[in-house]
Design a protein around this motif. Structure first.
Motif, PDB file in Angstrom:
ATOM      1  N   THR A 134       0.850  -1.195   0.000  1.00  0.00           N
ATOM      2  CA  THR A 134       0.000   0.000   0.000  1.00  0.00           C
ATOM      3  C   THR A 134       0.877   1.233   0.000  1.00  0.00           C
ATOM      4  O   THR A 134       1.767   1.367   0.848  1.00  0.00           O
ATOM      5  N   ASP A 135       0.646   2.126  -0.979  1.00  0.00           N
ATOM      6  CA  ASP A 135       1.468   3.340  -1.045  1.00  0.00           C
ATOM      7  C   ASP A 135       0.923   4.410  -0.119  1.00  0.00           C
ATOM      8  O   ASP A 135      -0.031   4.183   0.650  1.00  0.00           O
ATOM      9  N   SER A 136       1.510   5.597  -0.181  1.00  0.00           N
ATOM     10  CA  SER A 136       1.145   6.686   0.732  1.00  0.00           C
ATOM     11  C   SER A 136      -0.278   7.173   0.518  1.00  0.00           C
ATOM     12  O   SER A 136      -0.891   7.747   1.423  1.00  0.00           O
ATOM     13  N   THR A 137      -0.848   6.930  -0.669  1.00  0.00           N
ATOM     14  CA  THR A 137      -2.228   7.356  -0.934  1.00  0.00           C
ATOM     15  C   THR A 137      -3.247   6.289  -0.562  1.00  0.00           C
ATOM     16  O   THR A 137      -4.445   6.493  -0.722  1.00  0.00           O
ATOM     17  N   GLY A 138      -2.775   5.148  -0.094  1.00  0.00           N
ATOM     18  CA  GLY A 138      -3.682   4.060   0.255  1.00  0.00           C
ATOM     19  C   GLY A 138      -3.996   3.131  -0.898  1.00  0.00           C
ATOM     20  O   GLY A 138      -4.800   2.209  -0.748  1.00  0.00           O
ATOM     21  N   ALA A 139      -3.356   3.334  -2.071  1.00  0.00           N
ATOM     22  CA  ALA A 139      -3.612   2.475  -3.223  1.00  0.00           C
ATOM     23  C   ALA A 139      -2.774   1.207  -3.125  1.00  0.00           C
ATOM     24  O   ALA A 139      -1.629   1.227  -2.656  1.00  0.00           O
ATOM     25  N   THR A 141      -0.571  -1.332  -4.716  1.00  0.00           N
ATOM     26  CA  THR A 141       0.304  -1.322  -5.890  1.00  0.00           C
ATOM     27  C   THR A 141       1.282  -2.483  -5.850  1.00  0.00           C
ATOM     28  O   THR A 141       1.350  -3.232  -4.871  1.00  0.00           O
TER      29      THR A 141
END
Length: 912
Positions: A134-139, A141
Motif C-alpha cells: 500500500t502506497d502513501s495514498t492508500g492504493a 500497488t
C-alpha cells in the motif's frame, strides 16, 4: 492473462528460497545480517502480521501446478544461480524462520521471475507469500507478476503450501480462452482442479465492472479444459435477468473442438423455423467441417456444408455447398408451389513460393440461377443484383528452357441468372512456346527487319457446352458438346524507318481441328432445310497479314516562370495500318432449294451457300475477301503548374486531356459502305488521381434512308452534317472521405477482395453491403476500428467525424436508327458516417434519371456495445423490401446468445 503455470515452478520457488534461507542462517551465526539494496538510503519498515495482511488485501488466483513426480525432490540442490533483490530491504529472521523482501522485490531463477511489492518465504510452514504493498495514498500497488517463458500471471496475492500443494485465494481473477473469471473464494484442490464460490465470468475486458456477466454460486474450474457450474444467471449492467440455466458447461480449450451448434428460432413466410443448427467437426489442424440445417413448419428445409482448409506456405481455401427445398403455401391450395435451389462455392489459392513453376487456383460460384433470389437463409445483396455467376479452376505449369514451354488446363463456367443460359468449358487446354528469334545475334541488341523476325506456337483446345439451368449436368448437356482445337503460328517483325517511324508487320497462320461438322440439304417434302451432323475429324486452315506504321509528335509551349501555368505539352501518336484477310471459299458448298413464296421466281430455284464448319467451335472461315486501311490518332495534353508548396523545387505535372483518340478504317475490297464509323474515346481529368470523366462515341459518315437503314451515300451529301452521332456514353466514378481533407497523407487503400467482386460484382458497396447470417453488416472491416489515438479517446466526443462517399454516374445516348433518345441515365451513391466512436450509419442508393425513380436502396445502422454488437439494416422499398435487426455478444464462444429479428423479402417460388 494466462493461468496455466507449469508444475515445476512451485518446486523452484521452494528450492530457491530454501537456498536463500540456508545462506542467511550462516550470516545469523556470525551475528550479522546482510542487507542488499539498490538505493543509497534504506528504509526499515515493520511488517504486518500474516493474518492481517491476508485479511486486508484482496487475494487473486495464482494457477499453481506442481509436478507430483518432484515432491520427493524437495531437498535437491539448486542447479543454477539464484538472483534476488529488493529496493528497500531484504531481511532474514532466524527466530521466525522467514525471509522478507520489500518494495520492488524480485527473484530470478533460470527462466522464472517473480516480481512483487512484498515477498515472504516461511520455511517452517513450507509456504510462500507474494503480494502488493500500500502506497502513501492508500492504493494497492506492485501486485505480483509471475513469469516463466511466455507464461505470465498477475495476481493480487499468492498463498501456497508446498506440503499439501493446496492454495487458498480471495477475489481471484484469471483469463481462460475468451472468458475473464472472477471468484470471491477459490480453493486449489490438486494439480488441475479448482473450486470457486460466487463467481462471475464474462467476455468483457473489464472483469471488475463488466457490461454483462454470468453469475454462478459454485463452479468447478479445470484450466485449459472447462468450467462446470451450478445454477447460472445472466446479469446485464449488474441487473439480474430471467435468463438462466440450472447448470452450465463452458469449454475452455484454445484448440478447435467438435461440438453441437444451437439453432436460432423465429418466423417467416414459411412459418416458424429453426435455423443454422447442426454440428462442427474439427477434422484436424488443417481442415474443418461445418454441417448445419434449417427446418420450417410448412415443410421447407435447408442444408449447408462449409469447410475451410489450409497448409502453411502451401495453399489455403474454403468450400461451401447449400441446398434448399422450399414450399410456398400448403398442398392442395391453388397458390401452392415448390422448388429446389442450390449453390456451390469453392475458393482455392496457392502460396506463390510453394511451387514457382506450377500453380493451381480455383474460384467457383455455380448453382441455381434463382438461388440468390429465392434463398431464405442468406442476404447477399450484391450477388442478388448481379446477373452473372462465373467460375474458373485452372492449373498451369512452366517448363524452363530455351525456348520455354507454358501449359495450362482450365475449366470455366459462365451463367446468366436472368435467362438461365450456361456456357461451360470442361476443359480448356492451352500450350505455347516462347517467342523465338531465329536470326537474332548471340550477343547485343537486335537491329533491323531480319534480326527482329520472331515466331511463336500456340495451341488452344476446348470442350464447350452450351446448356440451360434445367439441363445442367443432365445427359442432354453432354450430347451437345462441341470439341475443337486451334493451332496458330504468328510470325512478326518490327523496325524503324527514318529514325522516327516505327514499323511492325505480322502474319498469322491458323489450323482448326473439329470433330463434328454439319451438312445441309433441302427437303422438298417439308420445304425446309435439313441439317445432318457428321461425326469425325475435319480441319481447315486460314492466314492473314497486317502491317502498321506509327510515330510520336511532341508540341510544347512555355510560359513565364512567374505564371501559374509554366508549360503545356501536347503529345500526338498517329498510326496507319493495313490488313488483308483472304476469302476461303473452298470450304463452302451449295445446295438448291425452291424460292420463297411471293418471290416472283416461279419455276426457278435459289442457290444457298453454306459451310460445313458453321456451328463448330471456332465457326466457319471467312468467306469474303477484305483489304482495309486503318487510321487512328491519340492525343494527350499535359501542363506544368506551379506547386502550392513553396518548398517544392519542381513544378507539378497534371493531365488536361487523357488519351483522346479517333479511329476508323476503310475497306478497299468492299463494294459499298467502305468507311467504318469513327470511334471517339477519351478522359477528362477533373480531380487529379481521383475523378476522370470518361466518354465514348461513334460518328457515322453515311446517311439513313426512310427505313432507317444505312445507305451508300454520305450524310453531308444527303443534306445532313458531316457525321451522325449514333451512340455515346459518359461515365465517372468518384470516392472521397474525411481523410482527403486531413493534414495527414492518405495511405494506399488495401486491395479489396470480397465474394461479390470475385464473382463478377462491384468492388464498392453501391449495391449495398451484405448481411451475414449473424447480422453483421461489415464483412470486410470493423467500422469502429481506428488508430491508437482514437482508441485512447473513445470516451470523449469525436470532434472529427469520419465519413466516406462513393459516387457512380453513367449516361448512354442512342441514335443509330434515329431514336434520338437517352437509353440509360442514372447515378448511384453510397456512404458511411461514424457519428461517434460507437455509432456508425450508412446508406446505398441511386436514382434512375431516365425512369424517374430510386434504384435499390439500403439504410444501415450499427452500434458498438463493448462486448455486444447491435446492427439494423433496412430496404424501405422495391421487391426486396425487408429489414433485419440483430444484437448479440461479439465473442465466438457465446455467439449463440443473440436476438435476431428480420422481415424477409417476398419471394416467388416457381414449381419444378
Amino acid at each position: 492473462m494466462q493461468t496455466n503455470i507449469p508444475n515445476i515452478l512451485f518446486c523452484c520457488i521452494f528450492l530457491l528460497f530454501s537456498s536463500a534461507l540456508l545462506q542467511a542462517q550462516e550470516i545469523e551465526q556470525n551475528q550479522s545480517i546482510r542487507i542488499e539494496a539498490e538505493k543509497d538510503s534504506l528504509v526499515m519498515v515493520s511488517t504486518l502480521p500474516l493474518a492481517q495482511m491476508i485479511k486486508s488485501q484482496d487475494s487473486i488466483l495464482g494457477l499453481f501446478q506442481t509436478d507430483t513426480l518432484k515432491r520427493a525432490q524437495k531437498n535437491r540442490m539448486i542447479t543454477d544461480v539464484v538472483d534476488y533483490k529488493a529496493t528497500d530491504y531484504m531481511r532474514l529472521s532466524n527466530r521466525e524462520k522467514k525471509m522478507y523482501l520489500y518494495n520492488e522485490a524480485q527473484v530470478v531463477y533460470q527462466d522464472m521471475t517473480i516480481d512483487a511489492g512484498y515477498i515472504i518465504i516461511d520455511n517452517e510452514k513450507n509456504e510462500v507469500y507474494a503480494y502488493g504493498i500500500t502506497d502513501s495514498t492508500g492504493a494497492y500497488t506492485q501486485t505480483p507478476v509471475f513469469q516463466q517463458g511466455a507464461k505470465t500471471v498477475e495476481p493480487d496475492s499468492i498463498r501456497f503450501n508446498f506440503d499439501t500443494e493446496r492454495a487458498l485465494v480471495y477475489n481471484s481473477r484469471t483469463q481462460e480462452a475468451s472468458f475473464n473469471v472472477k471468484g470471491q473464494v477459490t480453493k486449489r484442490e490438486n494439480d488441475s482442479v479448482y473450486f470457486m464460490k460466487n463467481v462471475r465470468f464474462t467476455t468483457s475486458e473489464n472483469v471488475d465492472d463488466p457490461e454483462y456477466y454470468f453469475y454462478a454460486r459454485k463452479i468447478k474450474f479445470v484450466p485449459d479444459r472447462k468450467i462446470v457450474s451450478g445454477l447460472v444467471n445472466m446479469y446485464i449492467a449488474d441487473i439480474p435477468t430471467p435468463l438462466g440455466l440450472p447448470f452450465g458447461y463452458f469449454p475452455l480449450t484454445e484448440e478447435r473442438t467438435s461440438g453441437f451448434i444451437i439453432p436460432s428460432f423465429g418466423d417467416s413466410q414459411q412459418g416458424y423455423f429453426l435455423q443454422n443448427g447442426g454440428y462442427y467437426f474439427a477434422l484436424s489442424d488443417y481442415a474443418d467441417l461445418l454441417a448445419v440445417g434449417d427446418y420450417y413448419t410448412n415443410g421447407s428445409y435447408a442444408l449447408r456444408l462449409e469447410s475451410s482448409y489450409t497448409k502453411r506456405y502451401k495453399f489455403r481455401g474454403n468450400f461451401s455447398f447449400r441446398y434448399e427445398r422450399q414450399y410456398n403455401s400448403e398442398r392442395g391450395f391453388p397458390d401452392f408451389s415448390e422448388s429446389s435451389v442450390y449453390n456451390i462455392r469453392w475458393s482455392h489459392s496457392q502460396d506463390a513460393k510453394a511451387s514457382p513453376s506450377s500453380r493451381f487456383s480455383a474460384s467457383v460460384n455455380l448453382g441455381s440461377s434463382n438461388y440468390y433470389q429465392q434463398s431464405v437463409n442468406q442476404s447477399n445483396t450484391a450477388n442478388f443484383l448481379n446477373n452473372t455467376l462465373s467460375s474458373s479452376v485452372s492449373y498451369s505449369k512452366t517448363f524452363e528452357g530455351n525456348p520455354g514451354v507454358n501449359f495450362s488446363l482450365t475449366a470455366t463456367h459462365s451463367q446468366n441468372t436472368n435467362t438461365g443460359e450456361i456456357n461451360m468449358t470442361l476443359p480448356t487446354l492451352q500450350a505455347s512456346v516462347d517467342r523465338i528469334y531465329p536470326f537474332a545475334p548471340k550477343g547485343g541488341s537486335k537491329k533491323g527487319i531480319i534480326q527482329n523476325i520472331n515466331l511463336q506456337y500456340n495451341l488452344r483446345a476446348e470442350n464447350r457446352f452450351n446448356t440451360t439451368d434445367s439441363l445442367f449436368f443432365q445427359p442432354e448437356m453432354f450430347e451437345d458438346a462441341v470439341l475443337g482445337a486451334q493451332h496458330s503460328i504468328p510470325l512478326a517483325t518490327n523496325f524503324k524507318i527514318l529514325k522516327y517511324f516505327s514499323v511492325s508487320a505480322s502474319t498469322n497462320f491458323e489450323e482448326n481441328w473439329v470433330f463434328k461438322t454439319y451438312e445441309r440439304s433441302y427437303d422438298e417434302t417439308t420445304n425446309s432445310e435439313v441439317i445432318d451432323t457428321i461425326n469425325g475429324f475435319d480441319s481447315y486452315r486460314t492466314y492473314n497479314f497486317n502491317a502498321s506504321l506509327g510515330t510520336t509528335l511532341y508540341g510544347r509551349k512555355d510560359f513565364s516562370k512567374d505564371s501559374k501555368i509554366q508549360a503545356i505539352r501536347h503529345v500526338i501518336r498517329p498510326s496507319i495500318s493495313y490488313g488483308i484477310n483472304p476469302a476461303f471459299d473452298q470450304y463452302y458448298d451449295t445446295y438448291e432449294r425452291e424460292p420463297l413464296t411471293g418471290s416472283g421466281r416461279d419455276g426457278l430455284t435459289d442457290l444457298v451457300e453454306y459451310s460445313r464448319f458453321t456451328g463448330t467451335l471456332y465457326g466457319a472461315p471467312n468467306r469474303n475477301y477484305s483489304s482495309s486501311i486503318g487510321l487512328s490518332v491519340s492525343n494527350t495534353l499535359e501542363a506544368k503548374v506551379r506547386d502550392k508548396d513553396s518548398t517544392a523545387t519542381e513544378p507539378k505535372k497534371i493531365k488536361l486531356l487523357n488519351n483522346f483518340s479517333f479511329s476508323t478504317s476503310y475497306n478497299l475490297a468492299a463494294d459499298s459502305l467502305k468507311l467504318a464509323p469513327v470511334s471517339v474515346r477519351g478522359g477528362i481529368p477533373i480531380i487529379q488521381n481521383k475523378l476522370d470523366i470518361n466518354f465514348t462515341g461513334n460518328l457515322d459518315p453515311y446517311a439513313l434512308n426512310n427505313s432507317n437503314q444505312r445507305i451508300d451515300k454520305l450524310n453531308i451529301a444527303n443534306g445532313g452534317s458531316l457525321f451522325r452521332l449514333t451512340n455515346a456514353n459518359v461515365s465517372f466514378g468518384y470516392s472521397f472521405s474525411s481523410k482527403d481533407f486531413s493534414d495527414k497523407d492518405n495511405e494506399n487503400e488495401d486491395e479489396i477482395d470480397n465474394e461479390s467482386y470475385r464473382n463478377g460484382g462491384r468492388k464498392d458497396d453501391l449495391f449495398g453491403k451484405n448481411t451475414d447470417l449473424d447480422g453483421n453488416l461489415y464483412e470486410d472491416e470493423d467500422p469502429f476500428e481506428g488508430d491508437e489515438e482514437e482508441e485512447k479517446n473513445k470516451e470523449w466526443y469525436r470532434y472529427k467525424i469520419p465519413w466516406d462517399i462513393r459516387l457512380s454516374y453513367t449516361m448512354t445516348y442512342s441514335n443509330q436508327r434515329r431514336q434520338n433518345e437517352i437509353s440509360s441515365h442514372s447515378i448511384m451513391f453510397s456512404g458511411d458516417v461514424e457519428l461517434s466512436p460507437k455509432w456508425a450509419v450508412g446508406a446505398s442508393s441511386g436514382f434512375d434519371i431516365r425512369e424517374g425513380g430510386f434504384t435499390y436502396t439500403q439504410l444501415r445502422f450499427q452500434r458498438d456495445l463493448e462486448s455486444w454488437r447491435m446492427s439494423f439494416s433496412w430496404v424501405p422499398f422495391s421487391a426486396r423490401r425487408s429489414w433485419n435487426f440483430f444484437i448479440g455478444i461479439k465473442s465466438s464462444v457465446l455467439s449463440d446468445i443473440k436476438y435476431d429479428k428480420r422481415r424477409q423479402p417476398t419471394r416467388t417460388i416457381g414449381r419444378n
